[in-house]
Structures are given as structure tokens and as C-alpha cells.
Scaffold this motif. Structure first.
Motif, PDB file in Angstrom:
ATOM      1  N   GLY A  80     -44.480  19.144 -37.273  1.00 33.21           N
ATOM      2  CA  GLY A  80     -43.048  18.839 -37.332  1.00 33.21           C
ATOM      3  C   GLY A  80     -42.757  17.433 -37.800  1.00 33.21           C
ATOM      4  N   ARG A  81     -41.477  17.131 -37.837  1.00 26.32           N
ATOM      5  CA  ARG A  81     -41.033  15.795 -38.243  1.00 26.32           C
ATOM      6  C   ARG A  81     -39.943  15.311 -37.305  1.00 26.32           C
ATOM      7  NH1 ARG A  81     -42.531  17.270 -43.815  1.00 26.32           N
ATOM      8  NH2 ARG A  81     -43.289  15.372 -44.820  1.00 26.32           N
ATOM      9  N   ARG A 135     -50.522   6.691 -43.365  1.00 20.54           N
ATOM     10  CA  ARG A 135     -51.148   8.005 -43.239  1.00 20.54           C
ATOM     11  C   ARG A 135     -52.186   7.951 -42.121  1.00 20.54           C
ATOM     12  NH1 ARG A 135     -54.532   9.390 -47.475  1.00 20.54           N
ATOM     13  NH2 ARG A 135     -54.032  11.551 -47.002  1.00 20.54           N
ATOM     14  N   CYS A 151     -44.474  12.335 -38.704  1.00 23.54           N
ATOM     15  CA  CYS A 151     -44.728  13.682 -39.244  1.00 23.54           C
ATOM     16  C   CYS A 151     -46.143  14.148 -38.946  1.00 23.54           C
ATOM     17  CB  CYS A 151     -44.516  13.662 -40.763  1.00 23.54           C
ATOM     18  SG  CYS A 151     -45.168  15.108 -41.633  1.00 23.54           S
ATOM     19  N   CYS A 152     -46.257  15.404 -38.609  1.00 25.16           N
ATOM     20  CA  CYS A 152     -47.569  16.054 -38.553  1.00 25.16           C
ATOM     21  C   CYS A 152     -47.438  17.388 -39.288  1.00 25.16           C
ATOM     22  CB  CYS A 152     -47.982  16.285 -37.099  1.00 25.16           C
ATOM     23  SG  CYS A 152     -49.556  17.149 -36.942  1.00 25.16           S
ATOM     24  N   SER A 153     -48.371  17.683 -40.166  1.00 26.82           N
ATOM     25  CA  SER A 153     -48.330  18.942 -40.905  1.00 26.82           C
ATOM     26  C   SER A 153     -48.353  20.127 -39.945  1.00 26.82           C
ATOM     27  CB  SER A 153     -49.541  19.008 -41.835  1.00 26.82           C
ATOM     28  OG  SER A 153     -49.631  20.296 -42.385  1.00 26.82           O
ATOM     29  N   ALA A 177     -44.928  14.281 -49.577  1.00 24.91           N
ATOM     30  CA  ALA A 177     -44.657  13.633 -48.286  1.00 24.91           C
ATOM     31  C   ALA A 177     -44.195  12.181 -48.497  1.00 24.91           C
ATOM     32  CB  ALA A 177     -45.896  13.693 -47.405  1.00 24.91           C
ATOM     33  N   ILE A 188     -49.720  14.365 -50.583  1.00 31.50           N
ATOM     34  CA  ILE A 188     -49.213  12.995 -50.453  1.00 31.50           C
ATOM     35  C   ILE A 188     -47.989  12.800 -51.338  1.00 31.50           C
ATOM     36  CG2 ILE A 188     -49.788  10.546 -50.685  1.00 31.50           C
ATOM     37  CD1 ILE A 188     -52.667  11.220 -50.213  1.00 31.50           C
ATOM     38  N   MET A 203     -34.802  15.511 -53.894  1.00 30.84           N
ATOM     39  CA  MET A 203     -35.657  14.354 -54.172  1.00 30.84           C
ATOM     40  C   MET A 203     -36.912  14.828 -54.892  1.00 30.84           C
ATOM     41  SD  MET A 203     -36.205  14.888 -50.488  1.00 30.84           S
ATOM     42  CE  MET A 203     -37.413  16.041 -49.890  1.00 30.84           C
ATOM     43  N   ALA A 210     -36.319  18.675 -39.953  1.00 35.44           N
ATOM     44  CA  ALA A 210     -36.741  17.606 -39.049  1.00 35.44           C
ATOM     45  C   ALA A 210     -35.805  17.495 -37.847  1.00 35.44           C
ATOM     46  CB  ALA A 210     -36.739  16.285 -39.806  1.00 35.44           C
ATOM     47  N   ASP A 238     -49.549  23.016 -41.036  1.00 30.83           N
ATOM     48  CA  ASP A 238     -50.564  23.919 -41.589  1.00 30.83           C
ATOM     49  C   ASP A 238     -51.817  23.888 -40.702  1.00 30.83           C
ATOM     50  OD1 ASP A 238     -48.622  23.595 -43.472  1.00 30.83           O
ATOM     51  OD2 ASP A 238     -49.966  23.168 -45.145  1.00 30.83           O
ATOM     52  N   GLY A 265     -51.085  13.466 -40.799  1.00 28.78           N
ATOM     53  CA  GLY A 265     -49.654  13.191 -40.796  1.00 28.78           C
ATOM     54  C   GLY A 265     -49.415  11.720 -41.079  1.00 28.78           C
ATOM     55  N   TYR A 266     -48.264  11.226 -40.695  1.00 25.65           N
ATOM     56  CA  TYR A 266     -47.955   9.821 -40.962  1.00 25.65           C
ATOM     57  C   TYR A 266     -46.844   9.302 -40.066  1.00 25.65           C
ATOM     58  CZ  TYR A 266     -44.000  11.768 -43.636  1.00 25.65           C
ATOM     59  OH  TYR A 266     -42.870  12.446 -44.017  1.00 25.65           O
ATOM     60  N   ASN A 293     -54.663  13.623 -52.355  1.00 23.70           N
ATOM     61  CA  ASN A 293     -54.496  15.069 -52.197  1.00 23.70           C
ATOM     62  C   ASN A 293     -53.062  15.404 -52.551  1.00 23.70           C
ATOM     63  OD1 ASN A 293     -52.738  15.487 -49.843  1.00 23.70           O
ATOM     64  ND2 ASN A 293     -54.402  14.546 -48.677  1.00 23.70           N
ATOM     65  N   ILE A 341     -32.857  19.342 -39.596  1.00 19.39           N
ATOM     66  CA  ILE A 341     -32.174  18.863 -40.798  1.00 19.39           C
ATOM     67  C   ILE A 341     -33.191  18.718 -41.927  1.00 19.39           C
ATOM     68  CG2 ILE A 341     -32.257  16.457 -39.937  1.00 19.39           C
ATOM     69  CD1 ILE A 341     -29.532  16.163 -41.512  1.00 19.39           C
ATOM     70  N   ALA A 371     -34.284  17.313 -45.590  1.00 18.64           N
ATOM     71  CA  ALA A 371     -34.019  16.381 -46.683  1.00 18.64           C
ATOM     72  C   ALA A 371     -34.212  17.165 -47.978  1.00 18.64           C
ATOM     73  CB  ALA A 371     -34.984  15.217 -46.615  1.00 18.64           C
TER      74      ALA A 371
HETATM   75  N1  WAQ Z   1     -36.921  17.919 -44.645  1.00 14.83           N
HETATM   76  C1  WAQ Z   1     -37.067  17.786 -43.308  1.00 14.83           C
HETATM   77  N2  WAQ Z   1     -38.120  18.263 -42.622  1.00 14.83           N
HETATM   78  C2  WAQ Z   1     -39.061  18.930 -43.297  1.00 14.83           C
HETATM   79  C3  WAQ Z   1     -38.985  19.114 -44.692  1.00 14.83           C
HETATM   80  C4  WAQ Z   1     -37.843  18.589 -45.378  1.00 14.83           C
HETATM   81  N3  WAQ Z   1     -37.680  18.718 -46.683  1.00 14.83           N
HETATM   82  N4  WAQ Z   1     -40.075  19.826 -45.087  1.00 14.83           N
HETATM   83  C5  WAQ Z   1     -40.800  20.056 -43.975  1.00 14.83           C
HETATM   84  N5  WAQ Z   1     -40.191  19.530 -42.890  1.00 14.83           N
HETATM   85  C6  WAQ Z   1     -40.664  19.573 -41.493  1.00 14.83           C
HETATM   86  C7  WAQ Z   1     -40.784  20.973 -40.946  1.00 14.83           C
HETATM   87  O1  WAQ Z   1     -40.433  20.948 -39.586  1.00 14.83           O
HETATM   88  C8  WAQ Z   1     -42.260  21.268 -41.071  1.00 14.83           C
HETATM   89  O2  WAQ Z   1     -42.690  22.131 -40.033  1.00 14.83           O
HETATM   90  C9  WAQ Z   1     -42.888  19.893 -40.885  1.00 14.83           C
HETATM   91  O3  WAQ Z   1     -41.954  18.992 -41.443  1.00 14.83           O
HETATM   92  C10 WAQ Z   1     -44.232  19.730 -41.541  1.00 14.83           C
HETATM   93  O4  WAQ Z   1     -44.109  20.093 -42.919  1.00 14.83           O
HETATM   94  O5  WAQ Z   1     -50.386  11.657 -46.659  1.00 14.83           O
HETATM   95  O6  WAQ Z   1     -47.803  18.943 -44.976  1.00 14.83           O
HETATM   96  O7  WAQ Z   1     -44.881  20.599 -45.188  1.00 14.83           O
HETATM   97  O8  WAQ Z   1     -51.993  12.999 -46.033  1.00 14.83           O
HETATM   98  O9  WAQ Z   1     -46.428  21.046 -43.174  1.00 14.83           O
HETATM   99  C11 WAQ Z   1     -48.238  14.745 -44.364  1.00 14.83           C
HETATM  100  C12 WAQ Z   1     -49.502  13.995 -44.626  1.00 14.83           C
HETATM  101  C13 WAQ Z   1     -48.324  16.207 -44.680  1.00 14.83           C
HETATM  102  C14 WAQ Z   1     -49.769  13.874 -46.089  1.00 14.83           C
HETATM  103  C15 WAQ Z   1     -47.025  16.785 -44.310  1.00 14.83           C
HETATM  104  O10 WAQ Z   1     -45.825  18.707 -43.869  1.00 14.83           O
HETATM  105  C16 WAQ Z   1     -50.779  12.761 -46.276  1.00 14.83           C
HETATM  106  C17 WAQ Z   1     -46.951  18.250 -44.437  1.00 14.83           C
HETATM  107  P1  WAQ Z   1     -45.366  20.199 -43.860  1.00 14.83           P
END
Ligand code: WAQ
Ligand code: MG
Length: 275
Positions: free
Chosen positions: A223-224, A210, A189-191, A171, A168, A144, A120, A193, A199-200, A165, A139, A141
Motif C-alpha cells: 500500500g501507500r 528505496r 510505499c510497499c509493493s 514509482a 522504479i 503523470m 493511497a 506484489d 518499497g520506499y 528495474n 486516492i 494519483a
Molecule cells: N496512486 C495512489 N496509490 C497507488 C497508485 C496511484 N497511482 N498506484 C498504486 N497505488 C497504491 C495501491 O494501494 C497499491 O496497492 C500500492 O500503492 C502498491 O502499488 O524503487 O510496485 O504498484 O524499487 O504494487 C516501489 C519500489 C514499488 C520501487 C511500488 O507499487 C523501487 C509498487 P504497486
């Protein structure tokens, strides 16, 4: 687990997926097998490097937490989703300039070359600076997970609304860890994929909000961004907390029950909180 594509003479390294689990030794094998399957079947493509890192932890060091409350907002399209992100972040006191930067990062990737990051962005709203040591990796996380009991509780709540799904779980776990520290304003956050466009925005008081559409379908970036205020957040302790404190989500916030909202319903909640 971390899966990636390695760089070649013509391409740069790409993060594909990552995940964290806290398990007992007996569950280790099945856990690794599930994570391997996840790494090998990802919409961002096939990895050519998969890393597993297994660390023994002292169970006395596990801190139990209740999840953030969950709200689901169903928007018409990603433009309405982004407009809601703006409203929520503005409500939390973040200025429009920073909001625009953050939206760009989570839609198109926050690495200096414009691509996805592995972790993030940590953004200080007091100094307007990014605080990651490396802006390509960001960075992460870690340390957890959600307990089996809490996962069941989550499934029960969300199946009844037809919104469960498997993303969740992870996330919500991450967002709960990220937001439970003094001086943290929010996480956005936005996925990344191409086949998941949601995202959220998360905040300790507003909860895990969400938003089902934040980018066009097929887009390979996401990204986040974690927003902190360094005048009331000890940033070095926070980085240490994100990486090293061991957090288990052992129950789901009860306020989660009836919260599936439209854009306008969520907007009214934000306006109501101002009054
Ligand atoms: N720590 C920090 N940043 C992270 C981590 C982590 N452990 N894992 C992923 N990221 C960052 C990284 O830049 C990824 O490109 C970005 O987040 C997105 O990760 O409620 O699928 O695993 O419907 O693609 C959220 C919505 C889905 C769920 C998030 O994120 C819902 C998702 P992704
Ligand atoms: Mg992803």
C-alpha cells in the motif's frame, strides 16, 4: 490502465495493477499493447476486468519536473527495512503512533477489511484522520509520466549500479508528483506484489529512498500512505492536484549518482541532518 478481479458471491473485488502514460497519438497503439501485456501478466493473478481510459490533454498544461534524488538502501531483512522506515518518518516529525498505523497499512493493506487498496491513504498528521472519500479505493494519483529522455537518464544511472528495474520508473514518477506540493510531509510505499518485497519513503528534501525489503517474500499485500499536515496544506487543492494536474518528469536529479547505502550509512545521514 486498471486491472482487477471482480467480486463474486464468495470473494470481494481485488485490484491487480494500474499504470499511467502520457503519449502522443502515434505512440498510443504500442502503449496500449504494453499496458495490456502488463495487465495480463501479473503476479497477483489474472484480471477479469481491464479498464483503459484515454483522455486527450492540452500539451500546454503539462508541467515539467525534475525527479526527486534517488537513494537505495540495502537492508538485511524486512525487519531492518521497517526499522529504517521508522527512523526516517520520526526524523520527519511523525509520531510513533502514526508510524505504527502506517507500517501496518503498507504491509497488510489499508482497506477497512484489511485488504489492498487501489489508491493511497491520505493521512492528516494534524487531525490524525484519514482523508480519502472512500477507504477501500483510496486516492489515486493520475496524469503523470516520465519522458523518454528522463527514462534514458535513469537507466544510465541505475544500470551502472546494477539496481535498475522497471518499477522504479513509475514509482519515482508518482513519488515526485506526490511530494511536490506544499504541506506534504512524506509518502510511504510497499509493493503489493508477492514477488516484489521492496518499497520506499519519499520526501522533497531527503528524496526517494528505496528500501529493498519491507515485507516477507510471497505476501500479497502492500500500500501507500501520503502524510500531509492540514495546518499548512490545502487538502482539497492537493486532492485536485493529485488527480488532475499533468506532471511530466523530464530529468533525473543529479544527486542520484553515488547513493547505494547500508542501513547504518542511511541512519548516519539522518543523524547528521539533526546536528
Ligand atoms: N496512486 C495512489 N496509490 C497507488 C497508485 C496511484 N497511482 N498506484 C498504486 N497505488 C497504491 C495501491 O494501494 C497499491 O496497492 C500500492 O500503492 C502498491 O502499488 O524503487 O510496485 O504498484 O524499487 O504494487 C516501489 C519500489 C514499488 C520501487 C511500488 O507499487 C523501487 C509498487 P504497486
Ligand atoms: Mg502492485
Amino acid at each position: 490502465m486498471r486491472a482487477s478481479k471482480q467480486s463474486t458471491e464468495t470473494t470481494i473485488a481485488e485490484h491487480i495493477s494500474g499504470a499511467e502514460r502520457l503519449v502522443t497519438t502515434e505512440l498510443l497503439q504500442s502503449c496500449l499493447s504494453n499496458l495490456l501485456e502488463r495487465a495480463l501478466n501479473h503476479s497477483l493473478g489474472n484480471p477479469d476486468l481491464i479498464n483503459f481510459s484515454i483522455n486527450k490533454i492540452d500539451t500546454n498544461k503539462i508541467e515539467k519536473r525534475k525527479s526527486l534524488p534517488i537513494r537505495t538502501v540495502k537492508v538485511e531483512d524486512h525487519r531492518e527495512g521497517i526499522s529504517l522506515v521508522e527512523k526516517i518518518l520520526k526524523h520527519l516529525g511523525i509520531n510513533q503512533y502514526i508510524i505504527n498505523l502506517a507500517i501496518n497499512w503498507i504491509q497488510f493493506g489499508g482497506a477497512p477489511n484489511g485488504g489492498n487498496m487501489r489508491g493511497a491513504i491520505l493521512f492528516d498528521i494534524a487531525t490524525m484522520q484519514r482523508l480519502e472519500e472512500n477507504q477501500y479505493s483510496g486516492i489515486r494519483a493520475t496524469n503523470m509520466d516520465m519522458s523518454v529522455e528522463a527514462e534514458l537518464q535513469l537507466k544510465k544511472l541505475l544500470y551502472s549500479k546494477n539496481i535498475y528495474n522497471s518499477r522504479i520508473r513509475d514509482a519515482l514518477t508518482l513519488a515526485t508528483k506526490v511530494c511536490n506540493f506544499s504541506g506534504v510531509i512524506a509518502e510511504l510505499c510497499c509493493s503489493d506484489d508477492p514477488d516484489y518485497i521492496g518499497g520506499y519513503v519519499a520526501n522533497k528534501n531527503l528524496g526517494y529512498i528505496r528500501i529493498n525489503k519491507l515485507k516477507p517474500f510471497g505476501q500479497h499485500t502492500g500500500g501507500r500512505v501520503i502524510f500531509v499536515d492540514s495546518t499548512c496544506c490545502d487538502v482539497n487543492s492537493y486532492k485536485d492536484y493529485l488527480r488532475n494536474s499533468i506532471i511530466s518528469i523530464t530529468s533525473i536529479h543529479e544527486a542520484t549518482k553515488e547513493e547505494v547505502l547500508t542501513f547504518n550509512e542511511m541512519r548516519k545521514i539522518l543523524v547528521g541532518k539533526h546536528e
